[in-house]
Design an enzyme around this catalytic site. Structure first.
Site, PDB file in Angstrom:
ATOM      1  N   CYS A  38       0.842  -1.195   0.000  1.00 61.96           N
ATOM      2  CA  CYS A  38       0.000   0.000   0.000  1.00 61.96           C
ATOM      3  C   CYS A  38       0.880   1.249   0.000  1.00 61.96           C
ATOM      4  O   CYS A  38       2.041   1.204   0.407  1.00 61.96           O
ATOM      5  CB  CYS A  38      -0.842  -0.058   1.270  1.00 61.96           C
ATOM      6  N   THR A  40       0.776   3.453   2.049  1.00 60.40           N
ATOM      7  CA  THR A  40       1.151   3.704   3.446  1.00 60.40           C
ATOM      8  C   THR A  40       2.565   3.202   3.727  1.00 60.40           C
ATOM      9  O   THR A  40       3.292   3.790   4.529  1.00 60.40           O
ATOM     10  CB  THR A  40       0.138   3.017   4.386  1.00 60.40           C
ATOM     11  N   HIS A  43       4.828   5.861   3.026  1.00 59.31           N
ATOM     12  CA  HIS A  43       4.780   6.894   4.063  1.00 59.31           C
ATOM     13  C   HIS A  43       5.702   6.529   5.234  1.00 59.31           C
ATOM     14  O   HIS A  43       6.319   7.395   5.832  1.00 59.31           O
ATOM     15  CB  HIS A  43       3.347   7.092   4.574  1.00 59.31           C
ATOM     16  N   HIS A  60      -0.151  -4.339   6.001  1.00 63.26           N
ATOM     17  CA  HIS A  60      -1.398  -4.318   6.774  1.00 63.26           C
ATOM     18  C   HIS A  60      -2.592  -4.829   5.967  1.00 63.26           C
ATOM     19  O   HIS A  60      -3.724  -4.690   6.381  1.00 63.26           O
ATOM     20  CB  HIS A  60      -1.665  -2.903   7.304  1.00 63.26           C
ATOM     21  N   CYS A  90     -10.965  -3.050  20.021  1.00 61.86           N
ATOM     22  CA  CYS A  90     -11.291  -3.651  21.332  1.00 61.86           C
ATOM     23  C   CYS A  90     -12.777  -3.990  21.427  1.00 61.86           C
ATOM     24  O   CYS A  90     -13.179  -4.826  22.217  1.00 61.86           O
ATOM     25  CB  CYS A  90     -10.875  -2.697  22.458  1.00 61.86           C
ATOM     26  N   CYS A  93     -14.549   0.247  23.699  1.00 68.08           N
ATOM     27  CA  CYS A  93     -14.345   1.679  23.993  1.00 68.08           C
ATOM     28  C   CYS A  93     -15.478   2.510  23.372  1.00 68.08           C
ATOM     29  O   CYS A  93     -16.330   1.993  22.648  1.00 68.08           O
ATOM     30  CB  CYS A  93     -12.981   2.142  23.484  1.00 68.08           C
ATOM     31  N   CYS A  96     -15.685   2.434  19.511  1.00 67.21           N
ATOM     32  CA  CYS A  96     -16.131   1.089  19.100  1.00 67.21           C
ATOM     33  C   CYS A  96     -17.631   0.924  19.335  1.00 67.21           C
ATOM     34  O   CYS A  96     -18.355   0.434  18.467  1.00 67.21           O
ATOM     35  CB  CYS A  96     -15.371   0.010  19.866  1.00 67.21           C
ATOM     36  N   ARG A 199      -3.443   4.298 -16.581  1.00 71.23           N
ATOM     37  CA  ARG A 199      -4.346   4.240 -15.426  1.00 71.23           C
ATOM     38  C   ARG A 199      -5.718   4.785 -15.785  1.00 71.23           C
ATOM     39  O   ARG A 199      -6.734   4.281 -15.310  1.00 71.23           O
ATOM     40  CB  ARG A 199      -3.786   5.071 -14.288  1.00 71.23           C
ATOM     41  N   GLY A 261      -6.072  10.932   1.058  1.00 75.26           N
ATOM     42  CA  GLY A 261      -4.614  10.909   0.911  1.00 75.26           C
ATOM     43  C   GLY A 261      -3.977  12.101   1.607  1.00 75.26           C
ATOM     44  O   GLY A 261      -4.638  13.103   1.887  1.00 75.26           O
TER      45      GLY A 261
HETATM   46 ZN    ZN Z   1      -3.223   0.234   3.002  1.00 75.88          ZN
HETATM   47 ZN    ZN Z   2     -12.210   0.175  20.846  1.00 77.18          ZN
END
Ligand code: ZN
Ligand code: ZN
Length: 336
Positions: A38, A40, A43, A60, A90, A93, A96, A199, A261
Site C-alpha cells: 500500500c 502507506t 509513508h 497491513h 477492542c 471503547c 467502538c 491508469r 490521501g
Molecule cells: Zn493500506
Molecule cells: Zn475500541
C-alpha cells in the site's frame, strides 16, 4: 520464518529471519497467502508516518489460511480462509460502541503501525480481527481488499454520496480504482483523474464515466464533464498542495471535498471561497471491520475487480520501488 522488516526512515527494507509468532489464548495463527503493498508503506519509508516501534514487520493488507487457534477461540478453525482487519479493535471503547471501530481508543493490535504486519510467512492476530473469505474470492484479491476497497467504501460512506452525484476520484492507485467501482455501485457518476494514460484507460474499463488528464487543468476538465456545475464530491487521494487546490476548484455548490490521501504538503484554504458556495471539507481514515465484510461480499458477487501483480517475499524492496515510481497498475501483493 521470513519477514520484511522496517528499521526506520532512510534504512533499507530487508527480508530477515525472525522468530515465528505464537498465538495467545484469543489469537489465531495464519499462514499468510498474500499481503498487499500500500502507499502507506511508502509513508513509513519516507518518515511521514512513524510506527510505534522499530524494527517492525510491514504489511497491513493480509489474507491467508488459519494454521492454529488459541485455547479460547471459537468460531474460527484451522484451515479457514481469512482476511485480517488491520486495526484489531477492542469493541468496548466509546468509538467502538458507536460503531466506529476504525477509531478504536485501545486497539488490541494495529498491523505495521504497532504490531508486526503481514509481509511474513506467518502472523498471529486476535480472532476478532479475522473475516471469512468467500470461496469465490482468491486470497491475493482478499488481501488487497483489506485496504483498497474497504477504504473506498468508508470514504463513500463519510461523503454521503447519493445516486446521480458527480464524484471525482483524484488519483487512481489501488484505492482509486476500487473507489471508481464502489461509486458505480452506489449509482454515482465516477470521474477519474490521473496523470498516467494507462491508469485512465483502466479506470474507464472499471466504470469511470469520464476521465480527466491530471497533467492538465483538472478543474476545467471536471467542469466540462459536469455541464459547468462542478462536482458534488471530490475524493482527494493524493494530498499534495497542487492536487488540493485543483480538487477545491473542481467542487460545485454544496460540494464535499473528502481528504483520504496526505503528504508532507499543507494546503491553503480561503474560508470565503468555501462559505459562499457552502462547500464542505471532510476526512476519511481507514475503514471499519464491517466494511471489509462488505468489500469481500462485493468481490464475491463479481462487482469489484482488482488488477493484481504478484511478487515473492524477497522482491519486497523492488516492489516498493515500483509503487513509488508509479509502475504498479492496481495493487501489488507479496506471496510468501
Ligand atoms: Zn493500506
Ligand atoms: Zn475500541
Amino acid at each position: 520464518m521470513r519477514a520484511v522488516r522496517f528499521h526506520g526512515q532512510g534504512r533499507p527494507v530487508a527480508v530477515e529471519e525472525v522468530d515465528e509468532p505464537r498465538p495467545g489464548p484469543g489469537d489465531v495463527l495464519i499462514d499468510v497467502a498474500a499481503a498487499g503493498i500500500c502507499g502507506t508503506e511508502l509513508h513509513f519509508l519516507d518518515g511521514l508516518l512513524t510506527p510505534a516501534r522499530t524494527p517492525i514487520t510491514l504489511g497491513h493488507e493480509v489474507a491467508g489460511v488459519v494454521a492454529e487457534v488459541g485455547a479460547e477461540v471459537a468460531g474460527v478453525a484451522a484451515g479457514d480462509r481469512v482476511a485480517v482487519h488491520y486495526l484489531h479493535a477492542c469493541h468496548r471503547c466509546r468509538p467502538c460502541r458507536a460503531g466506529n471501530d476504525h477509531l478504536c481508543d485501545q486497539p488490541l493490535g494495529f498491523l505495521a503501525f504497532v504490531t508486526d504486519g503481514g509481509f511474513a510467512d506467518r502472523i498471529a492476530v486476535p480472532a476478532s480481527a479475522v473475516v471469512p473469505v468467500p470461496e469465490e474470492v482468491d486470497l491475493p484479491v482478499a488481501a488487497t481488499l483489506c485496504c483498497s476497497a474497504t477504504t473506498a467504501l468508508h470514504a463513500v460512506d463519510v461523503a454521503g454520496v447519493r445516486p446521480g452525484d458527480a464524484a471525482v476520484v483524484y488519483g487512481t492507485g489501488g484505492v482509486g480504482l476500487a473507489m471508481v467501482q464502489v461509486l458505480r455501485e452506489a449509482g454515482a457518476r465516477p470521474i477519474a483523474v490521473a496523470r498516467n494514460p494507462e491508469r485512465l484507460a483502466l479506470a474507464r474499463e472499471l466504470g469511470a464515466e469520464v476521465t480527466v488528464d491530471g497533467t492538465g487543468d483538472v478543474a476545467a476538465g471536471v467542469r466540462a464533464a459536469t455541464d459547468g456545475v462542478g462536482a458534488d464530491v471530490v475524493f482527494e487521494l493524493v494530498g499534495s498542495r497542487e492536487t488540493g487546490a485543483a480538487a477545491l476548484a473542481s467542487l460545485g455548490k454544496r460540494g464535499t471535498l473528502v481528504y483520504v490521501g496526505y503528504s508532507f504538503d499543507t494546503v491553503e484554504v480561503s474560508p470565503l471561497s468555501l462559505v459562499v458556495p457552502e462547500q464542505r471539507i471532510v476526512t476519511s481514515v481507514g475503514n471499519r471491520r464491517s466494511e471489509l465484510v462488505a468489500a469481500l461480499d462485493l468481490a464475491a458477487r463479481g462487482r469489484l475487480r482488482t488488477p493484481i501483480t504478484e511478487h515473492p517475499l524477497e522482491e519486497a524492496p523492488r516492489a516498493l520501488e515500483d509503487l513509488r515510481a508509479g509502475r504498479v497498475l492496481g495493487r501489488a501483493v507479496l506471496r510468501p
